[in-house]
Design a protein around this motif. Sequence first.
Motif: not given
Length: 289
Positions: A237-247, A261-266, A268-277
């Motif tokens: 398991x990792x986090x949606x905001x994980x860094x390259x250092x953690x990877x 896993x996205x850190x939102x129940x919304x 649109x926010x989930x999709x935004x977080x996936x795109x950022x990752x």
Amino acid sequence: MKYAISYSTPHCGVDPDAIAAFARHAEACGFEALYVPEHVVLYRGARLGPWEIPTSLPYADPLDTLTFVAAATRRLLLGTAVLLLPYHHPVTLAKRLATIDLLSKGRMRLLTVGVGALPGEARAVGVDFATRGRRADEAIDVLRLLWAGGEEGVSYSGEFFAFEDLCSFPKPVGDAGLPIHVGGSSDAAARRAGRRGEGWFPGGRLDAAQRAAQWELVRSAAAEAGRDPDALDHTRWGTIDMTHERAEELAAAGVTRVVVSPASLDLDEQCEQMSEFAGRFGLTGSGSS
């Protein structure tokens, strides 16, 4: 390193439009796979560690959910985290899994099984909680036997399952059956992964030293069973905001796949977080569905 996404129906709900949109966006972003969890039933007082599970959480059936996801996507691999193997009869499960793999054109490839942690859940399906590990071991063997069997049939005689000359068709895509990964956070699960699994997906609240020791236990159990430890996948398991250092830390520990896993129940926010990752880690995909 491979990256996958988890969709939690207990927290995000069982809205078919939302699930389809989530899965399509994950595929467009370049995630390798989508994972879903399982609980067969819940009950008052059920706990995972210190956390009491709300009885109204909608745990959708994972295999039905993945069939739906397969129909809404083209490339995304299908995973469970985890399927509670002792609570399924392996003869019927073999047919269900092979059918999903065939209908998805070979995408039911990240089946991860566990033994469950809720005694009341075991009682509800008539399983002795104390024997669930041995039952899971037999179930893995039965699944593989049925997938490999031909028109002449196969037979099995064990502590929990017994049959003669059974034929199970259709088969999964290809000739080798389906990979079976093992989840859990116990030494018993680590040994099971080494002896029987194609991969290891630990959970639980363990520190880095404990996780390293368990991975070595997986590898040593594989070697003792005459299997190649280097052929095993190691998912974490990792986090949606994980860094390259953690990877990089995870890769150095032998990890080959990270599930976030996205850190939102919304949605649109989930999709935004996936795109950022996806952008941060250079996944192959447009990031839009």
